[in-house]
Design a protein around this motif. Structure first.
Motif, PDB file in Angstrom:
ATOM      1  N   ASP A 194       8.414  52.181  46.536  1.00 46.04           N
ATOM      2  CA  ASP A 194       7.906  50.870  46.950  1.00 46.04           C
ATOM      3  C   ASP A 194       6.683  50.465  46.123  1.00 46.04           C
ATOM      4  OD1 ASP A 194       9.929  50.773  48.792  1.00 46.04           O
ATOM      5  OD2 ASP A 194       8.660  51.299  50.501  1.00 46.04           O
ATOM      6  N   LEU A 195       5.864  51.457  45.750  1.00 37.00           N
ATOM      7  CA  LEU A 195       4.731  51.161  44.873  1.00 37.00           C
ATOM      8  C   LEU A 195       5.216  50.660  43.518  1.00 37.00           C
ATOM      9  CD1 LEU A 195       2.209  54.092  45.436  1.00 37.00           C
ATOM     10  CD2 LEU A 195       1.802  51.667  45.827  1.00 37.00           C
ATOM     11  N   ALA A 196       6.250  51.307  43.002  1.00 33.07           N
ATOM     12  CA  ALA A 196       6.810  50.884  41.715  1.00 33.07           C
ATOM     13  C   ALA A 196       7.291  49.437  41.796  1.00 33.07           C
ATOM     14  CB  ALA A 196       7.947  51.815  41.301  1.00 33.07           C
ATOM     15  N   LYS A 197       7.943  49.088  42.888  1.00 32.17           N
ATOM     16  CA  LYS A 197       8.415  47.710  43.062  1.00 32.17           C
ATOM     17  C   LYS A 197       7.246  46.735  43.138  1.00 32.17           C
ATOM     18  CE  LYS A 197      12.697  48.961  45.403  1.00 32.17           C
ATOM     19  NZ  LYS A 197      13.366  49.072  46.693  1.00 32.17           N
ATOM     20  N   GLU A 198       6.205  47.093  43.885  1.00 26.05           N
ATOM     21  CA  GLU A 198       5.035  46.217  44.025  1.00 26.05           C
ATOM     22  C   GLU A 198       4.337  45.993  42.683  1.00 26.05           C
ATOM     23  OE1 GLU A 198       3.585  44.430  46.532  1.00 26.05           O
ATOM     24  OE2 GLU A 198       5.313  44.881  47.770  1.00 26.05           O
ATOM     25  N   LEU A 199       4.249  47.055  41.875  1.00 23.26           N
ATOM     26  CA  LEU A 199       3.599  46.952  40.568  1.00 23.26           C
ATOM     27  C   LEU A 199       4.525  46.406  39.490  1.00 23.26           C
ATOM     28  CD1 LEU A 199       1.522  50.256  40.314  1.00 23.26           C
ATOM     29  CD2 LEU A 199       0.641  47.943  40.171  1.00 23.26           C
ATOM     30  N   LYS A 200       5.811  46.323  39.844  1.00 19.01           N
ATOM     31  CA  LYS A 200       6.827  45.869  38.882  1.00 19.01           C
ATOM     32  C   LYS A 200       6.871  46.781  37.655  1.00 19.01           C
ATOM     33  CE  LYS A 200       6.602  41.041  40.377  1.00 19.01           C
ATOM     34  NZ  LYS A 200       5.893  41.216  41.581  1.00 19.01           N
ATOM     35  N   VAL A 201       6.875  48.096  37.940  1.00 19.58           N
ATOM     36  CA  VAL A 201       6.987  49.102  36.894  1.00 19.58           C
ATOM     37  C   VAL A 201       8.091  50.084  37.282  1.00 19.58           C
ATOM     38  CG1 VAL A 201       4.563  48.938  36.199  1.00 19.58           C
ATOM     39  CG2 VAL A 201       5.225  50.614  37.911  1.00 19.58           C
ATOM     40  N   SER A 202       8.467  50.905  36.344  1.00 19.03           N
ATOM     41  CA  SER A 202       9.515  51.889  36.609  1.00 19.03           C
ATOM     42  C   SER A 202       8.991  52.993  37.526  1.00 19.03           C
ATOM     43  CB  SER A 202       9.991  52.510  35.298  1.00 19.03           C
ATOM     44  OG  SER A 202       8.969  53.327  34.746  1.00 19.03           O
ATOM     45  N   THR A 203       9.915  53.692  38.151  1.00 21.68           N
ATOM     46  CA  THR A 203       9.520  54.826  38.998  1.00 21.68           C
ATOM     47  C   THR A 203       8.898  55.926  38.148  1.00 21.68           C
ATOM     48  OG1 THR A 203      11.782  55.671  38.902  1.00 21.68           O
ATOM     49  CG2 THR A 203      11.178  54.381  40.847  1.00 21.68           C
ATOM     50  N   ALA A 204       9.331  56.052  36.884  1.00 20.43           N
ATOM     51  CA  ALA A 204       8.727  57.037  35.984  1.00 20.43           C
ATOM     52  C   ALA A 204       7.267  56.688  35.716  1.00 20.43           C
ATOM     53  CB  ALA A 204       9.504  57.108  34.675  1.00 20.43           C
ATOM     54  N   ARG A 205       6.987  55.411  35.536  1.00 16.89           N
ATOM     55  CA  ARG A 205       5.608  54.956  35.280  1.00 16.89           C
ATOM     56  C   ARG A 205       4.725  55.195  36.498  1.00 16.89           C
ATOM     57  NH1 ARG A 205       1.227  54.603  34.130  1.00 16.89           N
ATOM     58  NH2 ARG A 205       0.023  52.805  33.566  1.00 16.89           N
ATOM     59  N   ILE A 206       5.248  54.914  37.681  1.00 18.40           N
ATOM     60  CA  ILE A 206       4.441  55.122  38.890  1.00 18.40           C
ATOM     61  C   ILE A 206       4.238  56.613  39.126  1.00 18.40           C
ATOM     62  CG2 ILE A 206       6.169  55.175  40.757  1.00 18.40           C
ATOM     63  CD1 ILE A 206       2.926  53.217  40.874  1.00 18.40           C
ATOM     64  N   ALA A 207       5.230  57.421  38.791  1.00 17.76           N
ATOM     65  CA  ALA A 207       5.085  58.876  38.936  1.00 17.76           C
ATOM     66  C   ALA A 207       3.967  59.392  38.036  1.00 17.76           C
ATOM     67  CB  ALA A 207       6.402  59.573  38.619  1.00 17.76           C
ATOM     68  N   ALA A 208       3.900  58.885  36.805  1.00 12.27           N
ATOM     69  CA  ALA A 208       2.842  59.301  35.882  1.00 12.27           C
ATOM     70  C   ALA A 208       1.468  58.896  36.412  1.00 12.27           C
ATOM     71  CB  ALA A 208       3.078  58.695  34.503  1.00 12.27           C
ATOM     72  N   LEU A 209       1.369  57.676  36.937  1.00 10.16           N
ATOM     73  CA  LEU A 209       0.110  57.201  37.502  1.00 10.16           C
ATOM     74  C   LEU A 209      -0.283  58.034  38.718  1.00 10.16           C
ATOM     75  CD1 LEU A 209      -2.240  55.208  37.656  1.00 10.16           C
ATOM     76  CD2 LEU A 209      -0.726  53.623  38.819  1.00 10.16           C
ATOM     77  N   LEU A 210       0.689  58.310  39.585  1.00  5.68           N
ATOM     78  CA  LEU A 210       0.405  59.114  40.774  1.00  5.68           C
ATOM     79  C   LEU A 210      -0.009  60.535  40.405  1.00  5.68           C
ATOM     80  CD1 LEU A 210       3.189  57.870  43.208  1.00  5.68           C
ATOM     81  CD2 LEU A 210       0.739  57.331  43.273  1.00  5.68           C
TER      82      LEU A 210
END
Length: 138
Positions: A50-66
């Motif tokens: 859901d964070l990835a959707k909110e940021l409009k980024v890939s799940t891979a990108r949100i995983a790296a940020l997390l």
């Protein structure tokens, strides 16, 4: 209205009228970090997808940020009790403290700006920013 109240009001207005196309070169990680921490603070916890959707980024990108935020102790991830395949992300007390510290620094800078520029000029600036944003967003 106190300077603090004015600062908060201006920040809300500035966020709403920031001409984003002019600032698109800001480093993504910094924007993502602030958004994620603020979002988690308000929501209490959310699925990583859901964070990835909110940021409009890939799940891979949100995983790296997390991963970066987790290494710093600002967030924690766990498996969802409802669906073990999904990851729930929550802000830690250190993350909340960090967010509060950053928010305080921003408010202090805004108060300084109010002192140096004045309320009326800042209101005019925000009016112009809104016009610029409207023009850019068409």
């Amino acid at each position: 209205m106190s300077h603090r109240e004015e600062a908060k009001a201006f920040l809300r207005e500035m966020h709403a009228c920031t001409p984003k196309p002019l600032f698109h070169k800001m480093e993504e990680v910094d924007r993502g970090t602030g958004f994620v921490l603020a979002y988690l603070e308000q929501s209490g916890g959310v699925y990583a997808g859901d964070l990835a959707k909110e940021l409009k980024v890939s799940t891979a990108r949100i995983a790296a940020l997390l991963n970066k935020l987790e290494e710093k102790g600002l967030v924690e991830r766990s498996r969802s009790e409802k669906d073990g395949r999904r990851t729930v992300v929550k802000i830690t007390s250190a993350g909340s403290a960090y967010t509060a510290e950053i928010r305080e620094q921003i408010l202090e800078k805004m108060e300084l700006l109010i002192d140096k520029v004045g309320v009326e000029d800042l209101k005019e600036f925000l009016r112009i920013c809104a016009r610029i944003t409207q023009a850019l967003n068409g």
